[in-house]
Design a protein around this motif. Structure first.
Motif, PDB file in Angstrom:
ATOM      1  N   GLN A  28       5.442   6.662  -3.736  1.00  0.00           N
ATOM      2  CA  GLN A  28       4.947   6.452  -5.092  1.00  0.00           C
ATOM      3  C   GLN A  28       4.086   7.642  -5.520  1.00  0.00           C
ATOM      4  O   GLN A  28       3.838   8.564  -4.748  1.00  0.00           O
ATOM      5  CB  GLN A  28       4.163   5.148  -5.181  1.00  0.00           C
ATOM      6  CG  GLN A  28       3.001   5.030  -4.219  1.00  0.00           C
ATOM      7  CD  GLN A  28       2.374   3.642  -4.234  1.00  0.00           C
ATOM      8  OE1 GLN A  28       3.075   2.625  -4.252  1.00  0.00           O
ATOM      9  NE2 GLN A  28       1.049   3.598  -4.241  1.00  0.00           N
ATOM     10  N   ARG A  29       3.615   7.611  -6.746  1.00  0.00           N
ATOM     11  CA  ARG A  29       2.922   8.768  -7.318  1.00  0.00           C
ATOM     12  C   ARG A  29       1.688   9.160  -6.514  1.00  0.00           C
ATOM     13  O   ARG A  29       1.385  10.342  -6.367  1.00  0.00           O
ATOM     14  CB  ARG A  29       2.508   8.467  -8.770  1.00  0.00           C
ATOM     15  CG  ARG A  29       3.673   8.432  -9.754  1.00  0.00           C
ATOM     16  CD  ARG A  29       3.179   8.130 -11.148  1.00  0.00           C
ATOM     17  NE  ARG A  29       2.206   9.110 -11.608  1.00  0.00           N
ATOM     18  CZ  ARG A  29       1.514   8.993 -12.730  1.00  0.00           C
ATOM     19  NH1 ARG A  29       1.682   7.918 -13.499  1.00  0.00           N
ATOM     20  NH2 ARG A  29       0.652   9.939 -13.089  1.00  0.00           N
ATOM     21  N   THR A  86       5.857   2.378   0.427  1.00  0.00           N
ATOM     22  CA  THR A  86       6.932   3.017  -0.331  1.00  0.00           C
ATOM     23  C   THR A  86       6.512   4.417  -0.713  1.00  0.00           C
ATOM     24  O   THR A  86       5.383   4.840  -0.429  1.00  0.00           O
ATOM     25  CB  THR A  86       7.249   2.186  -1.597  1.00  0.00           C
ATOM     26  OG1 THR A  86       8.393   2.742  -2.255  1.00  0.00           O
ATOM     27  CG2 THR A  86       6.075   2.193  -2.565  1.00  0.00           C
ATOM     28  N   ASP A 125      -0.654   2.689   0.106  1.00  0.00           N
ATOM     29  CA  ASP A 125       0.098   2.443  -1.124  1.00  0.00           C
ATOM     30  C   ASP A 125      -0.394   1.212  -1.874  1.00  0.00           C
ATOM     31  O   ASP A 125       0.228   0.787  -2.841  1.00  0.00           O
ATOM     32  CB  ASP A 125       1.590   2.290  -0.810  1.00  0.00           C
ATOM     33  CG  ASP A 125       2.198   3.578  -0.288  1.00  0.00           C
ATOM     34  OD1 ASP A 125       1.669   4.657  -0.620  1.00  0.00           O
ATOM     35  OD2 ASP A 125       3.188   3.508   0.471  1.00  0.00           O
TER      36      ASP A 125
END
Length: 278
Positions: free
Chosen positions: A201-202, A199, A224
């Protein structure tokens, strides 16, 4: 009478044999190869949960981290490598030291808590490292990427921790197909390996990390789902890893178990015996 005399002698000989065997095994593990069983999915699809391998300790020479930690929680044994070989600690050097190369898969000691981790080294001393939109940048240059389809696995409890994988195709039911995008990443030295995406994400967008001299920057191939150098060691990551914390290089699998224990031979993966790692 003769039998009674021989009995204590036989017991003593057995004890000596066991002690000698343990000493030899300890020396072998300290100097040559250390067994390692993969407990998490942070290095998929290069390493799967349940993979069993031996780490080559001769690859980078020896430091205090080469001594084994002995932790058996059930009987209260917690002997750290630093307790045995702490006199070698503190100077960030190694005996007969060899330098890792970019892309090596390495087992190392966590800089804070001493736990053994296995990741891929991507940043060398003096490099700058940054993630931009999920792409690794080294010295402000993006690495090479080539799409390689999907990595597919069954959504189910995995390994002794019974953890379930994260899936790019959303929430799926038990036994369903769990997908992740797969790419081939090529580092500046030409080393190529597979990485996975789940995904956005940060950790896909970071600041610039400058790797200090005598330290290395590690990342998991399952980008991830990896606790690695992108996160500080005091929180949930490993930060920069000192040279002396390297334990050894992972070159080849011995076998792999898809079950809760490596002793469950009926769950061994037939396609992963003596598999070379890339």
């Amino acid at each position: 009478m003769a039998d009674e005399t021989k009995k204590p002698s036989a017991i003593w000989e057995t004890i000596k044999t066991v002690v000698y065997a343990l000493i030899v095994a300890g020396i072998f593990r300290t100097l040559f190869f250390q067994p390692f069983w993969i407990p998490s999915g942070s290095m998929k699809d290069t390493l799967l949960i349940g993979d069993f391998l031996f780490v080559n300790k001769m690859a980078y020479g020896y430091s205090y981290a080469s001594c084994p930690s002995i932790r058996i929680a059930s009987v209260g044994i917690n002997i750290d490598a630093a307790d045995i070989c702490g006199f070698l600690d503190g100077d960030n050097t190694r005996f007969w030291g060899g330098e890792p190369k970019q892309g090596d898969i390495i087992v190392f000691r966590h800089p804070v808590n001493g736990t053994d981790f296995i990741k891929r080294v991507v940043g060398m001393p003096g490099d700058t490292v940054q993630m931009k939109d999920g792409v690794l940048h080294l010295n402000d240059v993006p690495v090479g990427l080539e799409d390689a389809g999907n990595f597919e696995e069954v959504f189910e409890a995995q390994g002794p921790l019974r953890s379930r994988p994260r899936c790019e195709n959303g929430v799926v039911g038990e036994g369903a197909s769990c997908l992740k995008s797969r790419q081939i990443e090529t580092l500046p030295n030409g080393e190529s390996h597979a990485i996975l995406n789940i995904t956005n994400q940060r950790s896909d967008n970071t600041g610039v990390f400058t790797v200090p001299e005598g330290h290395y920057f590690f990342m998991g191939d399952n980008r991830d789902n990896s606790t690695d150098s992108r996160f500080p060691p005091q929180v949930r990551g490993v930060g920069f890893v000192p040279y002396e914390n390297l334990i050894g290089r992972a070159d080849r699998l011995i076998f792999s178990s898809a079950g809760r224990s490596m002793l469950f031979f009926w769950t061994w993966r037939a396609d992963r015996f003596f598999k070379a790692l890339e």
